[in-house]
Write a protein that holds these residues in place. Structure first.
Motif, short mmCIF file in Angstrom:
data_model
loop_
_atom_site.label_atom_id
_atom_site.label_comp_id
_atom_site.label_asym_id
_atom_site.label_seq_id
_atom_site.Cartn_x
_atom_site.Cartn_y
_atom_site.Cartn_z
N LEU A 58 0.84 -1.20 0.00
CA LEU A 58 0.00 0.00 0.00
C LEU A 58 0.87 1.24 0.00
CD1 LEU A 58 -2.22 -1.11 2.99
CD2 LEU A 58 -2.73 -1.47 0.59
N SER A 59 0.21 2.37 -0.19
CA SER A 59 0.93 3.62 0.00
C SER A 59 -0.02 4.55 0.74
CB SER A 59 1.37 4.20 -1.33
OG SER A 59 0.29 4.22 -2.21
N TYR A 60 0.53 5.46 1.52
CA TYR A 60 -0.30 6.39 2.27
C TYR A 60 -1.10 7.23 1.30
CZ TYR A 60 2.09 5.12 6.52
OH TYR A 60 2.56 4.42 7.58
N TYR A 89 -6.33 0.34 -7.23
CA TYR A 89 -5.31 0.81 -8.16
C TYR A 89 -4.14 1.44 -7.44
CZ TYR A 89 -9.09 0.80 -11.65
OH TYR A 89 -10.10 0.46 -12.48
N THR A 90 -2.94 1.29 -7.98
CA THR A 90 -1.83 2.12 -7.57
C THR A 90 -1.94 3.40 -8.39
OG1 THR A 90 -0.44 0.21 -7.14
CG2 THR A 90 0.69 2.31 -7.48
N PRO A 122 -4.12 -3.00 -11.20
CA PRO A 122 -3.37 -2.26 -12.21
C PRO A 122 -2.87 -0.92 -11.68
CG PRO A 122 -5.60 -2.80 -13.00
CD PRO A 122 -5.55 -3.14 -11.55
N VAL A 123 -1.86 -0.38 -12.31
CA VAL A 123 -1.39 0.97 -12.02
C VAL A 123 -2.24 1.93 -12.85
CG1 VAL A 123 0.57 2.54 -12.10
CG2 VAL A 123 0.93 0.12 -11.61
N VAL A 151 -1.44 -1.73 -16.71
CA VAL A 151 -1.59 -0.28 -16.59
C VAL A 151 -2.85 0.16 -17.33
CG1 VAL A 151 0.05 -0.04 -18.51
CG2 VAL A 151 -0.53 1.95 -17.16
N THR A 152 -3.55 1.13 -16.71
CA THR A 152 -4.81 1.58 -17.30
C THR A 152 -4.67 2.95 -17.95
OG1 THR A 152 -5.74 2.92 -15.52
CG2 THR A 152 -5.91 0.54 -15.29
#
Lengths: 331, 304
Positions: A58-60, A89-90, A122-123, A151-152
């Motif tokens: 994850l990311s904040y 999504y990322t 996906p990113v 990737v989208t």
């Protein structure tokens, strides 16, 4: 005064995961560390009945802001199994200027008999985002890897359609030897370069060059555990209907053949094929230097997701070996 | 003439003078280096290692041979995804545009340039068999589309044969004519693979690095080599388009002679001039799908 606490050597965005096999033959998390903006979560329940350790990447704030650097290293020790997933999504947020690059690096070592199943969401690169993702996998002989990278087009609700400024996605699979990596050999390098600012050519925009695809993806499989799944993709690819072929059967003959009861698998395949045709899903599979490389593209993100999910669930070996938790991003 | 255009034409002239001066300086430097026999370590952009035995006129002659569509590489058998692109166009979904050659050509050039020029230029800089083998292995790892791999290897092997049977014997200098022999030997050495996790072969003879090495040994400059390589790709595509029924031979020549194509080739060379080997890849992802799905065509004229 000297601080009594050990100095933290972690830098922003750095993370490290080590997974090993406990004496009771259960994969366990040996250590997990991370620094903002990277966040790693492993549900504490035992992996005993699930097959693999599960880690959420994850990311904040649910995304990477322009200029963020994430640098994750992963060690999967002999015979251990690890699944890495995400929670949505990322997202890659815009960079203020094109020279501010958002980077995500992943360095993975997989030892003999061990396996990593990396099936993230996906990113999603936003308009004006500048992103570089480099993922390097070093596999000892007898190690296995399942890697999905996709990737989208961006946020369609905001009118984004491949509106990113720059994108680089590079995946490298290396065969390493235990102990040193002096004799490592590059097996496969899958690299995608999307140039939104300059366009792929002077006369064409990135959007035009994507030719109606909303998502593009690559699945790379390597190692003994992936053999069956790899074979499944190759067989299904070989069994695709020929483009431009015509059905010369009479209506009667067709009805007669359609009336013959089919196996569940044949039913699944027929449904999938008609969906591929109706939704416009394009895919190919090939054996490249001992890795199975599957490439796919779809005109909507959900079509792409449900296609890859359906393939992986139908074949079933990921669910069996890693638990259904490994598949949450493709369902 | 209005003052505005006067000013801009003056600017153009100044730019041209600056460009000419920098070219003159580069040429002088090159001359000085070749006289003193010293070559700076990291020549950038790469200077052609013109061997003393190849005269400029001979290099020019070889340039014409390498650019000839009659060069027996078998390029006519490959459409680099064009045939598949046209076939997919017949069953497209409503959100996709109708197939058109003017759309495909520049994309294919751009895609091919990013995937091949870094290897071609690196081999041109150093055509030694050891470097060539490393570059060949790197292409083999990077080119992950099965159909494109077959096309690359088929043409690469053909080029190696042409080199061995026809080009090398024409060179008087033994160190030049025998330059690729160790590489060819490596290619023909039976590859022992234990079946468990088959190791890739040491070399496969992919076209881009071999073309770069051959062009370098024949005295072509890096620019010439890159331009001829991409122009040959364009010529093969246009020829495939004629046979696939997109247009006739006059239109084909018109495309080849057109400013658009010259620009596209020049631009592609310019873009990938400094691209590192590690950064080679795919610029047009859907190209991988078209080329890879060539195998699914019911009827085929081409091998790719």
């Amino acid at each position: 005064m000297i601080s009594p606490f050990p100095k933290s050597s972690s830098k922003p965005g750095e993370g490290h995961i080590v997974v090993n096999l406990a004496p009771n033959k259960v994969s366990t998390l040996e250590s997990i560390t991370y620094q903002y903006p990277l966040k790693l979560i492993s549900p504490s329940s035992s992996s005993a009945n699930k097959g693999s350790v599960l880690v959420f990447l994850l990311s904040y704030g649910g995304g990477l802001v322009g200029g963020d650097r994430v640098n994750l290293s992963v060690d999967v020790q002999s015979d251990a199994k690890l699944s890495i997933v995400t929670q949505g999504y990322t997202k890659v947020f815009p960079s203020i200027t094109p020279d501010i690059v958002t980077r995500q690096k992943l360095n993975v070592n997989i030892r003999r008999g061990a396996a990593l199943c990396l099936l993230p969401d996906p990113v999603q690169p936003f308009e004006r985002s500048v992103y570089e993702q480099i993922q390097i996998f070093k596999l000892d002989s007898g190690a296995s890897l399942y890697l999905l990278d996709w990737v989208t087009q961006g946020r369609t609700a905001r009118g984004e359609n491949w509106s990113l400024t720059h994108w680089v996605g590079r995946n490298e699979v290396w065969a390493s030897t235990e102990g040193g990596d002096a004799k490592s050999q590059l097996l496969v390098r899958d690299a995608i370069i999307l140039d939104g600012a300059a366009g792929p050519t002077r006369s064409q925009t990135l959007r035009e060059s994507m030719h109606g695809q909303a998502i593009i993806g690559t699945l790379v499989l390597r190692g003994p555990m992936t053999k069956r799944l790899g074979q499944f993709f190759l067989t299904e690819f070989a069994a695709l209907p020929r483009l431009g072929a015509r059905d010369f059967r009479s209506n009667e003959a067709r009805e007669k053949e359609d009336a013959v009861p089919r196996s569940l698998f044949d039913d699944w395949r027929a449904t999938r094929l008609s969906q591929e045709k109706d939704l416009g899903i394009l895919w190919s599979a090939a054996d490249v230097r001992g890795c199975i490389v599957v490439k796919f593209g779809a005109p909507t993100v959900e079509a792409g997701r449900s296609w890859i999910g359906s393939m992986l669930v139908q074949e079933g070996s990921i669910e069996r070996d890693f638990g259904e938790q490994a598949l949450i991003c493709v369902r | 003439m209005s003052p505005a255009t006067d000013e801009s034409s003056q600017q153009d002239l100044e730019l041209e003078i600056a460009a000419l001066e920098s070219r003159l300086a580069a040429a002088k430097q090159q001359l000085a280096q070749s006289k003193s026999g010293v070559r700076s370590k990291d020549d950038n952009p790469p200077h052609p290692p013109i061997p003393p035995t190849i005269t400029t006129s001979a290099a020019h002659h070889y340039l014409l041979l390498l650019s000839d569509s009659a060069l027996p590489l078998g390029s006519f058998a490959f459409s680099s995804g064009l045939e598949s692109y046209l076939a997919h166009g017949r069953q497209r979904t409503p959100n996709q545009p109708a197939p058109s050659f003017p759309f495909f050509l520049p994309l294919s050039l751009s895609s091919y340039a990013r995937a091949s020029l870094p290897f071609l230029l690196a081999a041109h800089r150093d055509p030694s068999p050891a470097t060539l083998a490393l570059l060949d292995d790197a292409v083999d790892a990077t080119l992950i589309c099965a159909v494109a791999r077959r096309a690359s290897v088929a043409q690469g092997r053909a080029l190696l044969s042409i080199w061995e049977k026809s080009l090398a014997p024409s060179l008087s200098c033994a160190s030049l004519s025998g330059a690729l022999a160790p590489y060819a030997l490596l290619l023909r050495t039976p590859h022992s693979a234990d079946d468990g996790e088959a190791e890739p072969p040491p070399v496969s003879a992919h076209l881009p690095p071999l073309f770069g090495a051959v062009a370098s040994l024949l005295g072509l400059s890096a620019r010439q080599c890159a331009y001829v390589f991409l122009l040959s790709h364009a010529k093969a595509l246009v020829s495939a388009a004629v046979r696939a029924g997109c247009f006739g031979p006059y239109q084909a020549q018109r495309v080849l002679a057109g400013e658009g194509l010259r620009d596209a080739v020049g631009e592609a060379v310019e873009r990938e001039w400094r691209t590192r080997v590690e950064d080679a890849g795919q610029r047009v992802p859907v190209m991988d799908l078209w080329v890879g799905r060539h195998e699914l065509l019911y009827s085929r004229i081409f091998n790719s």
